[in-house]
Design a protein around this motif. Structure first.
Motif, PDB file in Angstrom:
ATOM      1  N   ASP A 129       0.813  -1.217   0.000  1.00 60.00           N
ATOM      2  CA  ASP A 129       0.000   0.000   0.000  1.00 60.00           C
ATOM      3  C   ASP A 129       0.854   1.278   0.000  1.00 60.00           C
ATOM      4  O   ASP A 129       0.374   2.347   0.365  1.00 60.00           O
ATOM      5  CB  ASP A 129      -0.922   0.013   1.216  1.00 60.00           C
ATOM      6  CG  ASP A 129      -0.161  -0.080   2.540  1.00 60.00           C
ATOM      7  OD1 ASP A 129       1.068  -0.321   2.512  1.00 60.00           O
ATOM      8  OD2 ASP A 129      -0.796   0.076   3.603  1.00 60.00           O
ATOM      9  N   GLN A 130       2.111   1.170  -0.441  1.00 60.76           N
ATOM     10  CA  GLN A 130       3.034   2.304  -0.344  1.00 60.76           C
ATOM     11  C   GLN A 130       3.415   2.911  -1.692  1.00 60.76           C
ATOM     12  O   GLN A 130       4.290   3.772  -1.750  1.00 60.76           O
ATOM     13  CB  GLN A 130       4.299   1.874   0.410  1.00 60.76           C
ATOM     14  CG  GLN A 130       4.033   1.488   1.860  1.00 60.76           C
ATOM     15  CD  GLN A 130       5.252   0.925   2.554  1.00 60.76           C
ATOM     16  OE1 GLN A 130       6.079   0.254   1.944  1.00 60.76           O
ATOM     17  NE2 GLN A 130       5.377   1.186   3.846  1.00 60.76           N
ATOM     18  N   LYS A 131       2.767   2.497  -2.750  1.00 58.18           N
ATOM     19  CA  LYS A 131       3.143   2.933  -4.090  1.00 58.18           C
ATOM     20  C   LYS A 131       3.183   4.450  -4.222  1.00 58.18           C
ATOM     21  O   LYS A 131       4.213   5.029  -4.623  1.00 58.18           O
ATOM     22  CB  LYS A 131       2.158   2.348  -5.111  1.00 58.18           C
ATOM     23  CG  LYS A 131       2.311   2.868  -6.546  1.00 58.18           C
ATOM     24  CD  LYS A 131       1.235   2.260  -7.443  1.00 58.18           C
ATOM     25  CE  LYS A 131       1.381   2.712  -8.890  1.00 58.18           C
ATOM     26  NZ  LYS A 131       1.086   4.153  -9.059  1.00 58.18           N
ATOM     27  N   HIS A 167       0.099  -7.437  -6.256  1.00 59.91           N
ATOM     28  CA  HIS A 167       0.298  -6.344  -5.309  1.00 59.91           C
ATOM     29  C   HIS A 167       1.405  -5.432  -5.821  1.00 59.91           C
ATOM     30  O   HIS A 167       2.404  -5.898  -6.379  1.00 59.91           O
ATOM     31  CB  HIS A 167       0.697  -6.878  -3.924  1.00 59.91           C
ATOM     32  CG  HIS A 167      -0.378  -7.641  -3.239  1.00 59.91           C
ATOM     33  ND1 HIS A 167      -0.148  -8.826  -2.580  1.00 59.91           N
ATOM     34  CD2 HIS A 167      -1.707  -7.386  -3.102  1.00 59.91           C
ATOM     35  CE1 HIS A 167      -1.278  -9.276  -2.062  1.00 59.91           C
ATOM     36  NE2 HIS A 167      -2.240  -8.413  -2.373  1.00 59.91           N
TER      37      HIS A 167
END
Length: 289
Positions: A248-250, A274
C-alpha cells in the motif's frame, strides 16, 4: 517399525495441518528430505525406503520446531531464492518470492555480457545482489548493511556461490561512506512495516525475522525518506534503481523519488498483483554535483 519416506511425509503433513499451518505439504516434504537425506524424486520413486532411527529423531525435532512456527528456512539453515541457494539464520530476513521482482527487472535491463556495477543497500543474506551477479558474469557489486552478522551471512553466501571476487561488502548505514562512488544500478529491500503493525504479523515473521529488517517507523516510510535522495546521489546519470515496497506504499514512495529528482518512476506488481517494486532512473543529462 521404521517409518518409510511416504509415511514420514504424511505424518509430518498431518502434524503441521493440525496446528493450522499454511502450506503443510511443501513444508513437510522439505523437512523429510533434509532429515532423511532424500530428494523429491526419492519420495516419488522410492516411497517405501525406511528412515533410520537417527533420521526419525532428526525429523521429529524438525517437525516440532515447525509446529512452534519456526520458519523452515531457519530449521534447515538455507533458503532457495531465484536460482540460488542461500544460507540464512535469525540475523537476516528470510528471502521471499516477492523480492525476486527486483532481480527479474534488473536482469531484463542488462544483457548477459554487459559490464555494470550494482549497489545493494541493506544486503541481508545477499539474495538480490548475488542472484543478479550469478547471471551477469561481467557485473560487479558492492553491498552495505548496518548489521555485522548479516554481512557475515552475505559473505558466506558469496563464497559458496563462487562470487566473492566480484562483490565487496561494507558495514554502513545505507550510503554512508560512499562519497564519490557511483553505480549503474541501485537495489534495496528496506524495512517497510509500520512499527505498530509488526505485532500483527505471522509468528514466523514477528518472532524470527530481525526487527531491524522489518521496522519502517511509524508509517513504514522512514527508510525511503533517507534512501530516495541518497540513491539519486550515488546513481550514475542514466542509472536505474529498484526498491521493494509494502503493498500500500506505491504513491508515497513514488512521490519521494520524484521529489528527489528521479525520472520515469513507476511501480511493478508481484505475482499476487500487489504493488511491490518502485523503479526509476536518473536523468542521463544530469551531472554530478
Amino acid at each position: 517399525m521404521s517409518l518409510t519416506l511416504l509415511q514420514a511425509w504424511q505424518s509430518a503433513k498431518q502434524r503441521l495441518e493440525a496446528v493450522g499451518l499454511t502450506g503443510p505439504v511443501i513444508d513437510a516434504r522439505l523437512l523429510v528430505e533434509a532429515a532423511a537425506g532424500a530428494s523429491r524424486a526419492d519420495i516419488v520413486t522410492d516411497p517405501y525406503r525406511a528412515l533410520t532411527p537417527q533420521q526419525e529423531e532428526i525429523l521429529a525435532d524438525y517437525v516440532a520446531r515447525r509446529e512452534r512456527r519456526e520458519p523452515v528456512s531457519h530449521i534447515l539453515g538455507r533458503k532457495g531464492f531465484w536460482k540460488v541457494m542461500l544460507a540464512v539464520n535469525a540475523d537476516v530476513l528470510t528471502p521471499r518470492p516477492e523480492t525476486e521482482v527486483i532481480v527479474d527487472y534488473v536482469l531484463k535491463q542488462f544483457p548477459e555480457g554487459m559490464a555494470f556495477n550494482i549497489l545493494d543497500l541493506g544486503v541481508g543474506s545477499g539474495a538480490i545482489v548475488l542472484s543478479i551477479l550469478a547471471e551477469r558474469p561481467a557485473a560487479k557489486g558492492l553491498a552495505t548493511d548496518i548489521s555485522d552478522e548479516a554481512l557475515a551471512i552475505a559473505r558466506e553466501n558469496a563464497a559458496n556461490l563462487g562470487l566473492a571476487s566480484r562483490v565487496a561488502f561494507a558495514r554502513g548505514d545505507w550510503t554512508s561512506g560512499l562519497a564519490d562512488e557511483s553505480f549503474d544500478v541501485v537495489v534495496s529491500n528496506p524495512p517497510y512495516i509500520a512499527s505498530e503493525v509488526i505485532e500483527t504479523l505471522d509468528p514466523e515473521v514477528r518472532q524470527y525475522d530481525p526487527r531491524i529488517a522489518l521496522d519502517g517507523g511509524m508509517d513504514g516510510l522512514d527508510a525511503y525518506r533517507n534512501l530516495a535522495p541518497e540513491i539519486m546521489r550515488v546513481l550514475k546519470p542514466g542509472g536505474l534503481f529498484a526498491v521493494e515496497i509494502g503493498f500500500d506504499q506505491k504513491e508515497a514512495v513514488e512521490a519521494l523519488f520524484n521529489q528527489a529528482g528521479a525520472s520515469d518512476v513507476w511501480t511493478i506488481k508481484d505475482l499476487s498483483t500487489h504493488d511491490r517494486v518502485v523503479v526509476g532512473t536518473k536523468n542521463p543529462l544530469e551531472t554530478r554535483k
